[in-house]
Design a protein around this motif. Structure first.
Motif, PDB file in Angstrom:
ATOM      1  N   GLY A  56      38.266  89.704  73.002  1.00  0.00           N
ATOM      2  CA  GLY A  56      37.233  89.867  71.674  1.00  0.00           C
ATOM      3  C   GLY A  56      36.419  88.756  71.635  1.00  0.00           C
ATOM      4  N   THR A  57      35.481  88.799  70.691  1.00  0.00           N
ATOM      5  CA  THR A  57      34.732  87.600  70.333  1.00  0.00           C
ATOM      6  C   THR A  57      34.953  87.694  68.803  1.00  0.00           C
ATOM      7  OG1 THR A  57      32.858  89.073  70.303  1.00  0.00           O
ATOM      8  CG2 THR A  57      33.216  87.735  72.410  1.00  0.00           C
ATOM      9  N   LEU A  58      34.768  86.230  68.082  1.00  0.00           N
ATOM     10  CA  LEU A  58      34.634  86.117  66.767  1.00  0.00           C
ATOM     11  C   LEU A  58      33.534  85.360  66.508  1.00  0.00           C
ATOM     12  CD1 LEU A  58      38.307  85.439  65.899  1.00  0.00           C
ATOM     13  CD2 LEU A  58      37.236  87.627  65.917  1.00  0.00           C
ATOM     14  N   ASP A  59      32.704  85.655  65.276  1.00  0.00           N
ATOM     15  CA  ASP A  59      31.691  84.862  64.949  1.00  0.00           C
ATOM     16  C   ASP A  59      32.143  83.552  64.028  1.00  0.00           C
ATOM     17  OD1 ASP A  59      29.424  83.880  63.417  1.00  0.00           O
ATOM     18  OD2 ASP A  59      28.321  85.755  63.299  1.00  0.00           O
ATOM     19  N   GLY A  60      31.747  82.321  64.632  1.00  0.00           N
ATOM     20  CA  GLY A  60      32.522  81.335  64.061  1.00  0.00           C
ATOM     21  C   GLY A  60      31.788  80.870  62.544  1.00  0.00           C
ATOM     22  N   ALA A  61      30.524  81.219  62.559  1.00  0.00           N
ATOM     23  CA  ALA A  61      30.036  80.742  61.076  1.00  0.00           C
ATOM     24  C   ALA A  61      30.654  81.689  60.127  1.00  0.00           C
ATOM     25  CB  ALA A  61      28.387  81.100  61.417  1.00  0.00           C
ATOM     26  N   MET A  62      30.694  83.072  60.630  1.00  0.00           N
ATOM     27  CA  MET A  62      31.382  83.946  59.668  1.00  0.00           C
ATOM     28  C   MET A  62      32.885  83.702  59.281  1.00  0.00           C
ATOM     29  SD  MET A  62      29.110  86.277  58.491  1.00  0.00           S
ATOM     30  CE  MET A  62      30.620  87.505  57.722  1.00  0.00           C
ATOM     31  N   ILE A  63      33.451  83.181  60.167  1.00  0.00           N
ATOM     32  CA  ILE A  63      35.157  82.628  60.001  1.00  0.00           C
ATOM     33  C   ILE A  63      35.071  81.598  59.038  1.00  0.00           C
ATOM     34  CG2 ILE A  63      37.178  82.280  61.302  1.00  0.00           C
ATOM     35  CD1 ILE A  63      36.542  84.986  61.707  1.00  0.00           C
ATOM     36  N   HIS A  64      34.057  80.706  59.370  1.00  0.00           N
ATOM     37  CA  HIS A  64      34.012  79.407  58.664  1.00  0.00           C
ATOM     38  C   HIS A  64      33.634  79.527  57.292  1.00  0.00           C
ATOM     39  CE1 HIS A  64      33.736  75.067  57.670  1.00  0.00           C
ATOM     40  NE2 HIS A  64      32.380  75.275  57.289  1.00  0.00           N
ATOM     41  N   SER A  65      32.939  80.554  56.968  1.00  0.00           N
ATOM     42  CA  SER A  65      32.475  81.092  55.794  1.00  0.00           C
ATOM     43  C   SER A  65      33.497  81.676  54.960  1.00  0.00           C
ATOM     44  CB  SER A  65      31.237  81.850  55.565  1.00  0.00           C
ATOM     45  OG  SER A  65      31.639  83.103  56.194  1.00  0.00           O
ATOM     46  N   MET A  66      34.571  82.051  55.603  1.00  0.00           N
ATOM     47  CA  MET A  66      35.810  82.751  54.884  1.00  0.00           C
ATOM     48  C   MET A  66      36.623  81.797  54.730  1.00  0.00           C
ATOM     49  SD  MET A  66      36.059  86.333  57.041  1.00  0.00           S
ATOM     50  CE  MET A  66      34.710  87.395  56.916  1.00  0.00           C
ATOM     51  N   GLY A  67      36.541  80.422  54.828  1.00  0.00           N
ATOM     52  CA  GLY A  67      37.642  79.425  54.405  1.00  0.00           C
ATOM     53  C   GLY A  67      38.296  78.909  55.762  1.00  0.00           C
ATOM     54  N   PHE A  68      38.082  79.310  56.936  1.00  0.00           N
ATOM     55  CA  PHE A  68      38.908  78.846  58.065  1.00  0.00           C
ATOM     56  C   PHE A  68      38.100  77.865  58.832  1.00  0.00           C
ATOM     57  CE2 PHE A  68      40.209  83.320  57.550  1.00  0.00           C
ATOM     58  CZ  PHE A  68      41.870  83.132  57.759  1.00  0.00           C
ATOM     59  N   PRO A  69      38.928  76.412  58.921  1.00  0.00           N
ATOM     60  CA  PRO A  69      38.205  75.342  59.527  1.00  0.00           C
ATOM     61  C   PRO A  69      37.925  75.832  61.153  1.00  0.00           C
ATOM     62  CG  PRO A  69      40.651  74.821  59.291  1.00  0.00           C
ATOM     63  CD  PRO A  69      40.260  76.310  58.686  1.00  0.00           C
ATOM     64  N   ILE A  70      36.394  75.527  61.253  1.00  0.00           N
ATOM     65  CA  ILE A  70      36.280  75.959  62.592  1.00  0.00           C
ATOM     66  C   ILE A  70      35.367  74.465  63.142  1.00  0.00           C
ATOM     67  CG2 ILE A  70      34.632  77.151  64.080  1.00  0.00           C
ATOM     68  CD1 ILE A  70      36.827  78.714  63.223  1.00  0.00           C
ATOM     69  N   GLY A  71      35.628  73.932  64.200  1.00  0.00           N
ATOM     70  CA  GLY A  71      34.946  73.064  65.008  1.00  0.00           C
ATOM     71  C   GLY A  71      35.857  72.339  66.035  1.00  0.00           C
ATOM     72  N   ARG A  72      35.507  71.146  66.215  1.00  0.00           N
ATOM     73  CA  ARG A  72      36.410  70.557  67.325  1.00  0.00           C
ATOM     74  C   ARG A  72      37.743  70.326  66.955  1.00  0.00           C
ATOM     75  NH1 ARG A  72      33.830  65.125  70.197  1.00  0.00           N
ATOM     76  NH2 ARG A  72      32.490  66.761  70.709  1.00  0.00           N
ATOM     77  N   GLY A  73      38.695  70.772  67.686  1.00  0.00           N
ATOM     78  CA  GLY A  73      39.975  70.446  67.293  1.00  0.00           C
ATOM     79  C   GLY A  73      40.822  71.528  66.544  1.00  0.00           C
ATOM     80  N   HIS A  74      39.794  72.418  65.758  1.00  0.00           N
ATOM     81  CA  HIS A  74      40.393  73.393  64.936  1.00  0.00           C
ATOM     82  C   HIS A  74      40.247  74.899  65.394  1.00  0.00           C
ATOM     83  CE1 HIS A  74      40.872  70.636  61.749  1.00  0.00           C
ATOM     84  NE2 HIS A  74      39.661  70.226  61.863  1.00  0.00           N
ATOM     85  N   SER A  75      39.164  75.246  66.586  1.00  0.00           N
ATOM     86  CA  SER A  75      39.153  76.382  67.050  1.00  0.00           C
ATOM     87  C   SER A  75      40.158  76.950  67.682  1.00  0.00           C
ATOM     88  CB  SER A  75      37.913  76.508  67.945  1.00  0.00           C
ATOM     89  OG  SER A  75      36.713  76.084  67.491  1.00  0.00           O
ATOM     90  N   GLU A  76      41.017  76.202  68.615  1.00  0.00           N
ATOM     91  CA  GLU A  76      42.203  76.730  69.120  1.00  0.00           C
ATOM     92  C   GLU A  76      43.591  76.861  68.071  1.00  0.00           C
ATOM     93  OE1 GLU A  76      42.286  77.695  72.173  1.00  0.00           O
ATOM     94  OE2 GLU A  76      40.149  77.276  72.055  1.00  0.00           O
ATOM     95  N   THR A  77      43.382  76.106  66.975  1.00  0.00           N
ATOM     96  CA  THR A  77      44.489  76.442  66.025  1.00  0.00           C
ATOM     97  C   THR A  77      44.033  77.889  65.220  1.00  0.00           C
ATOM     98  OG1 THR A  77      43.522  75.387  64.249  1.00  0.00           O
ATOM     99  CG2 THR A  77      44.855  74.014  65.611  1.00  0.00           C
ATOM    100  N   LEU A  78      42.987  78.464  65.542  1.00  0.00           N
ATOM    101  CA  LEU A  78      42.775  79.882  64.752  1.00  0.00           C
ATOM    102  C   LEU A  78      43.365  80.881  65.609  1.00  0.00           C
ATOM    103  CD1 LEU A  78      41.302  81.622  62.632  1.00  0.00           C
ATOM    104  CD2 LEU A  78      39.414  81.569  64.156  1.00  0.00           C
ATOM    105  N   MET A  79      44.277  81.754  64.954  1.00  0.00           N
ATOM    106  CA  MET A  79      45.137  82.861  65.817  1.00  0.00           C
ATOM    107  C   MET A  79      44.558  84.045  64.804  1.00  0.00           C
ATOM    108  SD  MET A  79      46.905  81.142  67.648  1.00  0.00           S
ATOM    109  CE  MET A  79      48.176  82.505  68.490  1.00  0.00           C
TER     110      MET A  79
END
Length: 390
Positions: free
Chosen positions: A181-204
């Motif tokens: 699958g693929t997720l849109d990082g910008a959309m995920i970030h706008s929903m309140g999930f931290p996206i960036g260095r060190g945070h992308s791999e903590t997103l499940m």
């Protein structure tokens, strides 16, 4: 100058020694030999030698000795240099070997550390999946959950080959494979999930699958913005003969997918949220084709309604493959015939079809089977048209 003071025997011995030197080293005495009478050389004596010739002979011998000493010293120096180089190479190889052993030991320690981390991560993921399933089930009202069947996760190899056969051909199972699958990082970030260095791999994220009267089924959790769910879900016990509602669901409803995301360390109930939904149509599985039991592959796109407009925005997608365990087209055609018969009876104002109508439909069906290739599926369509025309 020595000859007058020597006895005859000494003179004879001196001549023999000098003659032996001349014969053994002809190159050294090439110039001298030309001054020696032929008769003396043939007799093996040194007769006719002068002081000058002997001096030249001695000088030549000394020069050759000096050259030989220089050559020996040069060879000795070269041997010493090569011995030193060999010693340096040996020390360098020993140092490299020690460094290699040290690095191998460090890599083994690093590997063991990552294996422990992976095992802990896998255990944590499984615990989160269990909590997620329990949390989702707890939100289903009891009036809805009563009588619902349970879908199962039957593997994660991404194929249908390992699935067991169902002996009863009247029962079937819908198998669904979810992969990359693929997720849109910008959309995920706008929903309140931290996206960036060190945070992308903590997103499940997990995919929630709803079908017919089954309980909500959850895929394996995957990490990052490019998750790979590697999940095979099975919806077993589908009655192909007596369950009329099943065919209506296959024709109109299909599968509903929801994408839920959460951070590592947060339970689904506390930190998870459904961030998008999608729909998969199953109508292609009801069509006849060259493959009696085709598999559908595609990509389900998860969308969410935009707060500022009526247009939906894409959150992510997941690749899927789905197939029934047994072919269903023949069962589907039989259900359409039964449904057409019932509809015809209702249109004629009766609860059941009278014998004359039943005989007419049977004759049309037999004629369609004789005239139409059964693999095309058009025989059933012609039968339905003739029945309604009647």
């Amino acid at each position: 100058f020595l000859m007058p003071s020597l006895t005859d025997d000494d003179k004879q011995q001196l001549r023999q020694v000098i003659s032996g030197l001349i014969n053994n080293r002809p190159a050294a005495f090439a110039t001298i030999g030309s001054e020696i009478p032929m008769s003396s050389r043939e007799e093996g004596t040194a007769g006719g030698l002068t002081v000058n010739s002997l001096s030249r002979m001695v000088d030549t011998l000394r020069s050759e000795k000096s050259d030989l000493v220089d050559e020996i010293q040069s060879l000795r120096k070269m041997l010493q240099i090569e011995a030193g180089m060999s010693d340096d190479m040996r020390k360098l190889m020993e140092a490299n070997s020690a460094e290699s052993r040290r690095r191998v030991a460090e890599l083994i320690k690093e590997r063991d550390k990552w294996q422990r981390l992976a095992a802990n991560r896998d255990l944590q993921t499984k615990q989160l999946q269990k909590k997620l399933v329990e949390s989702r089930k707890s939100h289903i009202p009891a009036s809805i959950s009563e009588g619902r069947r349970t879908a199962v996760s039957v593997g994660s190899d991404g194929g249908f080959s390992d699935l067991s056969e169902i002996p009863d051909l009247s029962l079937n199972s819908l198998d669904v494979i979810l992969s990359k699958g693929t997720l849109d990082g910008a959309m995920i970030h706008s929903m309140g999930f931290p996206i960036g260095r060190g945070h992308s791999e903590t997103l499940m994220s997990v995919v929630l699958v709803s079908f017919y009267d089954f309980d909500l089924c959850v895929s394996d959790a995957a990490a990052g913005l490019n998750p790979n769910y590697r999940t095979t879900l099975s919806f077993p016990g589908l009655d192909m003969i007596n369950d009329n509602n099943l065919w209506r669901v296959l024709e109109t409803e299909g599968l509903r997918l929801e994408l839920e995301a959460f951070q590592v360390g947060a339970t689904a109930a506390a930190g998870g949220a459904v961030i998008g939904s999608s729909h998969i149509s199953l109508s292609d599985l009801l069509q006849r084709s060259e493959d009696p039991n085709p598999a559908i592959t595609g990509e389900a796109v998860f969308a969410v309604a935009s707060p500022s407009s009526d247009v939906s925005e894409t959150v992510g997608s997941v690749r899927y493959k789905l197939r029934f365990r047994h072919p269903i087209v023949d069962h589907y055609d039989q259900w359409r015939l039964r449904k057409a018969t019932e509809d015809l009876g209702r249109r004629l104002g009766r609860n059941t079809v009278d014998p004359a109508s039943d005989k007419y439909i049977s004759r049309v069906a037999a004629k369609c089977r004789r005239q139409t290739d059964q693999t095309s599926g058009s025989g059933v369509d012609q039968l339905l048209f003739s029945a309604f025309e009647y």
